[in-house]
Design an enzyme around this catalytic site. Structure first.
Site, PDB file in Angstrom:
ATOM      1  N   CYS A   2      10.311  -9.582 -21.211  1.00  0.00           N
ATOM      2  CA  CYS A   2       9.430  -8.951 -20.339  1.00  0.00           C
ATOM      3  C   CYS A   2       9.329  -9.652 -19.082  1.00  0.00           C
ATOM      4  CB  CYS A   2       8.070  -8.737 -20.959  1.00  0.00           C
ATOM      5  SG  CYS A   2       7.935  -8.030 -22.716  1.00  0.00           S
ATOM      6  N   ARG A  27      15.105  -9.261 -18.191  1.00  0.00           N
ATOM      7  CA  ARG A  27      14.177  -9.895 -19.215  1.00  0.00           C
ATOM      8  C   ARG A  27      13.860  -8.864 -20.133  1.00  0.00           C
ATOM      9  NH1 ARG A  27      12.243 -14.786 -17.535  1.00  0.00           N
ATOM     10  NH2 ARG A  27      10.534 -14.565 -18.952  1.00  0.00           N
ATOM     11  N   TRP A  75      10.439  -5.816 -23.077  1.00  0.00           N
ATOM     12  CA  TRP A  75      11.231  -5.852 -24.170  1.00  0.00           C
ATOM     13  C   TRP A  75      10.363  -5.656 -25.166  1.00  0.00           C
ATOM     14  CZ3 TRP A  75      12.043  -9.195 -28.330  1.00  0.00           C
ATOM     15  CH2 TRP A  75      12.879  -9.097 -29.039  1.00  0.00           C
ATOM     16  N   ASN A 101       3.482 -10.974 -21.107  1.00  0.00           N
ATOM     17  CA  ASN A 101       4.662 -11.270 -21.795  1.00  0.00           C
ATOM     18  C   ASN A 101       4.278 -12.223 -22.841  1.00  0.00           C
ATOM     19  OD1 ASN A 101       7.493 -12.300 -22.128  1.00  0.00           O
ATOM     20  ND2 ASN A 101       7.200 -13.759 -20.574  1.00  0.00           N
ATOM     21  N   GLY A 102       4.766 -12.173 -23.939  1.00  0.00           N
ATOM     22  CA  GLY A 102       4.763 -12.881 -25.109  1.00  0.00           C
ATOM     23  C   GLY A 102       4.070 -12.255 -26.183  1.00  0.00           C
ATOM     24  N   GLU A 488      31.871 -17.561 -30.138  1.00  0.00           N
ATOM     25  CA  GLU A 488      31.379 -17.279 -28.935  1.00  0.00           C
ATOM     26  C   GLU A 488      32.071 -15.885 -28.639  1.00  0.00           C
ATOM     27  OE1 GLU A 488      28.938 -17.598 -27.203  1.00  0.00           O
ATOM     28  OE2 GLU A 488      29.412 -16.921 -25.194  1.00  0.00           O
ATOM     29  N   LYS A 492      29.945 -12.435 -27.738  1.00  0.00           N
ATOM     30  CA  LYS A 492      30.090 -11.662 -26.304  1.00  0.00           C
ATOM     31  C   LYS A 492      30.676 -10.094 -26.784  1.00  0.00           C
ATOM     32  CE  LYS A 492      28.656 -13.702 -24.361  1.00  0.00           C
ATOM     33  NZ  LYS A 492      27.815 -14.862 -24.318  1.00  0.00           N
ATOM     34  N   GLU A 495      27.661  -8.183 -28.395  1.00  0.00           N
ATOM     35  CA  GLU A 495      26.455  -7.984 -27.401  1.00  0.00           C
ATOM     36  C   GLU A 495      26.686  -6.826 -26.567  1.00  0.00           C
ATOM     37  OE1 GLU A 495      26.238 -12.142 -25.614  1.00  0.00           O
ATOM     38  OE2 GLU A 495      24.182 -11.719 -25.933  1.00  0.00           O
ATOM     39  N   HIS A 511      39.609 -17.624 -47.654  1.00  0.00           N
ATOM     40  CA  HIS A 511      38.343 -17.711 -48.485  1.00  0.00           C
ATOM     41  C   HIS A 511      37.456 -16.415 -48.651  1.00  0.00           C
ATOM     42  CE1 HIS A 511      39.626 -21.738 -49.360  1.00  0.00           C
ATOM     43  NE2 HIS A 511      39.484 -21.914 -47.953  1.00  0.00           N
ATOM     44  N   LYS A 610      17.223 -11.541 -21.657  1.00  0.00           N
ATOM     45  CA  LYS A 610      18.017 -12.672 -21.078  1.00  0.00           C
ATOM     46  C   LYS A 610      17.374 -14.001 -21.423  1.00  0.00           C
ATOM     47  CE  LYS A 610      21.079 -14.866 -18.649  1.00  0.00           C
ATOM     48  NZ  LYS A 610      22.272 -14.700 -19.337  1.00  0.00           N
TER      49      LYS A 610
HETATM   50  O1  M6R Z   1      18.448 -19.515 -22.593  1.00  0.00           O
HETATM   51  P1  M6R Z   1      19.097 -19.899 -23.752  1.00  0.00           P
HETATM   52  O2  M6R Z   1      20.248 -20.631 -23.614  1.00  0.00           O
HETATM   53  O3  M6R Z   1      18.051 -20.717 -24.683  1.00  0.00           O
HETATM   54  O4  M6R Z   1      19.202 -18.497 -24.558  1.00  0.00           O
HETATM   55  C1  M6R Z   1      19.553 -18.541 -25.970  1.00  0.00           C
HETATM   56  C2  M6R Z   1      20.480 -17.237 -26.518  1.00  0.00           C
HETATM   57  O5  M6R Z   1      19.217 -16.283 -26.496  1.00  0.00           O
HETATM   58  C3  M6R Z   1      21.372 -16.910 -25.527  1.00  0.00           C
HETATM   59  O6  M6R Z   1      22.393 -17.822 -25.497  1.00  0.00           O
HETATM   60  C4  M6R Z   1      21.918 -15.541 -25.936  1.00  0.00           C
HETATM   61  O7  M6R Z   1      22.576 -15.632 -27.392  1.00  0.00           O
HETATM   62  C5  M6R Z   1      22.773 -14.895 -24.893  1.00  0.00           C
HETATM   63  N1  M6R Z   1      22.650 -13.528 -24.942  1.00  0.00           N
HETATM   64  C6  M6R Z   1      24.262 -14.761 -25.019  1.00  0.00           C
HETATM   65  O8  M6R Z   1      25.099 -14.309 -24.400  1.00  0.00           O
END
Ligand code: M6R
Length: 615
Positions: A2, A27, A75, A101-102, A488, A492, A495, A511, A610
């Protein structure tokens, strides 16, 4: 999660608020809303499901006048994204409006109590309980808005950054925070509040970061006053920010993510600047130098992070163990905080977070601090909560990362970890001088090598992406330093394209995951010419024997893998330990192009945010 923004000044608030919401949309973006008090004191709320652009459309026919307002991009946590659950929320009498937000964890108890007292609830949110409670307390105790906010927050369990306005009060804005970020911007006779500085920077670079349980009372033509929930007055330092507006815009790229991928040569140079001396003979990281005894003698390092930052942590483990011979454990912050971990006062905890606001990482840090451990932060956002709650640390200095999928922050986290490990190794004498210098020199040319990859492979990866756009699954494999890169790469792709993808250490395939391989299955495998090269070739043979379709990331001029893989993407050779800085780049590009082909919203993928400020 948010984004919140507020304005009071001599200009119309609505355009400033909407522009601010656009900047904060990363956000959370499932609904948006705005509340305004006009010069007659009328309080209006306009809100809608969807993006900020939907809100703008909705507001076209509305009276959006007023020089004070608050706005929100959501969010969802409690209650599905719809028009009613969108913020701001009114109080029972519709005299108060609030954005949040929270998470108000005890909202159900508060709501039940308020309902017994005749209050009616329209939404399924936790937030509505708070604004109702503020009004209830204000009426019951016959107090002003600020006192009511203080008393209400005293009853709240959870995390919040809030802003409140009152009908008939065009000169009063109140905001408060606990565990969710909140910045106050100070302009000429105008004030801003926001979840981060991005909506503010266009108007002023002077900001104050509020601390937990602080409330700011903004009154027209007066200096803002900061008090705690317990009514203790506070003085906070005004910080001058150095972010430029340019850094917050797309700069000609179609998406922030693509811009951020292409920025990496520069961001890594920025991250190294002043930290590796010009002769490449030493690393100067003040966070380490100030605590070198502790690093020299440490018996164990614990790395805490989430998501992509956790992947960086895994590579950090390999670096510290190889260079410094210090045992390292890498933990998901969310698991660590709830599993009663053994933390020793002589442990060093390294917390990695792009945003510096991730709730689980913040809580895990607090636990480590309570146990007496020394906590080192690696953050990107200057002045963020994690940066402020750690004993020492290093910023990644890559500028704002707007795309929800982390790219440039990840490579800078790797770079900082590499510089830290080299610096500690030098202190501990665990690397020969010759190897230390060779590694430093190599690190110094990594940005050039990334530039080469971007210039040489982007078009071919775009073509390759078209072949695989409609795949339903992907497997990513790597070994050694490239195993976390495989994780990673898979994250990516998941996501931003919503294609199911799994990352594994290549040798683990036999395995279990090997059962998935058939002629439909694309397998991205990192097969650069490093210490694991021969082993990875055997893994590729195993895949080809089962008709899997292999996309291999190989070293420049490779011939062996080229002969057996279906497709190859070349990267320059480097030291094994720095391979991830290069091999991750084509995987970023591959997921980007596939997502674009699938017409996904690359910068704001569904369900994500984010900055994950809820646990
Ligand atoms: O701000 P941070 O690095 O603590 O965030 C951690 C994860 O939420 C963040 O890396 C998330 O996995 C991303 N969307 C990855 O692209």
């Amino acid at each position: 999660m948010c984004g919140i923004v507020g304005y009071m000044g001599n200009r119309e608030a609505y355009p400033i608020l909407v522009k601010g919401l656009h900047r904060l949309e990363y956000r959370g973006y499932d609904s948006a809303g705005v509340a305004l008090v006009n010069s007659n004191g009328d309080l209006s709320i306009y809100k809608t499901k969807g993006r900020v652009s939907d809100l703008e459309e909705f507001c076209q026919s509305k009276d959006t006048t007023g020089m004070i307002g608050i706005a929100h991009t959501r969010w969802a946590t409690h209650g599905e994204p719809n028009n009613v659950n969108a913020h701001p929320h009114y109080s029972e009498s519709e005299n108060l409006a609030l954005i949040h937000n929270g998470i108000i964890e005890n909202y159900a108890v508060l709501k039940a109590r308020l309902m017994q007292n005749g209050y009616h609830f329209k939404s399924n949110t936790d937030t509505e309980a708070l604004i109702q409670l503020i009004e209830y307390i204000k009426k019951q105790n016959k107090v002003d808005l600020c006192t009511a906010v203080q008393l209400a927050l005293g009853q709240v369990v959870g995390a919040y950054a809030i802003a409140v306005m009152e009908k008939g009060q065009p000169d009063l804005l109140i905001a408060a925070r606990k565990s969710s970020p909140l910045v106050l911007g100070i302009g000429d006779d105008e004030f801003f509040i926001a979840s981060d500085a991005s909506p503010i920077i266009e108007y002023t670079n002077k900001v104050i970061y509020l601390e937990d349980e602080e409330i700011v009372i903004v009154k027209r033509n007066l200096q803002p006053k900061i008090v705690t929930i317990g009514n203790v007055e506070k003085t906070r330092e005004i910080i001058e920010l150095e972010i430029s507006l340019n850094e917050l815009e797309k700069g000609g790229y179609d998406h922030f993510m693509l811009k951020e991928i292409f920025e990496q040569p520069r961001t890594l140079r920025d991250c190294m600047r002043g930290r590796i001396d010009v002769s490449c003979s030493q690393v100067v990281l003040s966070g380490i130098i100030d605590h070198k005894e502790r690093f020299r003698n440490v018996k164990r390092i614990i790395i805490l992070a989430c998501g992509t930052s956790w992947h960086a942590g895994l590579i950090g483990e390999y670096l510290f163990e190889e260079f410094c011979r210090i045992p390292v454990e890498v933990e998901y912050s969310s698991e660590f905080r709830y599993r009663n971990p053994v933390i020793n006062p002589d442990d060093i905890v390294i917390a990695i977070s792009q945003s510096g606001e991730t709730a689980d990482t913040l809580a895990a840090i607090e636990q480590a601090r309570q146990a007496g451990a020394f906590v080192y932060g690696i953050c990107n956002v200057v002045g963020s909560s994690i940066a402020r709650n750690t004993h020492s640390g290093s910023y990644t200095h890559v500028g704002p990362e707007i795309g929800v999928a982390s790219t440039k922050a990840f490579t800078a986290q790797l770079l900082v970890l590499a510089m830290m490990a080299l610096s500690v190794a030098h202190e501990k004498n665990t690397l020969t001088e010759e190897r230390y210098l060779r590694l430093l020199n190599e690190l110094n040319v990594i940005p050039d090598k990334i530039e080469w990859i971007l210039n040489t492979t982007n078009d071919s990866i775009n073509n390759l992406s078209k072949i695989f756009t409609y795949a339903h699954n992907f497997i990513y494999l790597g070994r050694g330093y490239n195993y976390p890169v495989a994780l990673e790469g898979a994250l990516k792709l998941k996501e931003i394209s919503y294609i199911h993808a799994e990352g594994y250490p290549a040798a683990e395939m036999k395995h279990g995951p090997i059962a998935l391989i058939d002629s439909e299955m694309p397998i991205v495998i990192i097969a650069t010419d490093n210490g694991m090269y021969e082993k990875v070739i055997s893994n590729i043979q195993e895949i080809k024997a089962r008709n899997g379709r292999v996309i291999a990331v190989v070293s420049e001029h490779d011939t062996v893998v080229k002969a057996i893989a279906d497709y190859v993407i070349e990267v320059p050779a480097t030291e094994d330990c720095f391979d991830p800085l290069l091999t991750t780049i084509p995987l970023q590009l591959l997921s980007y192009h596939i997502a674009v082909n699938k017409k996904r919203d690359v910068d704001m993928p569904r369900n994500l945010a984010k900055s994950v400020t809820v646990e």
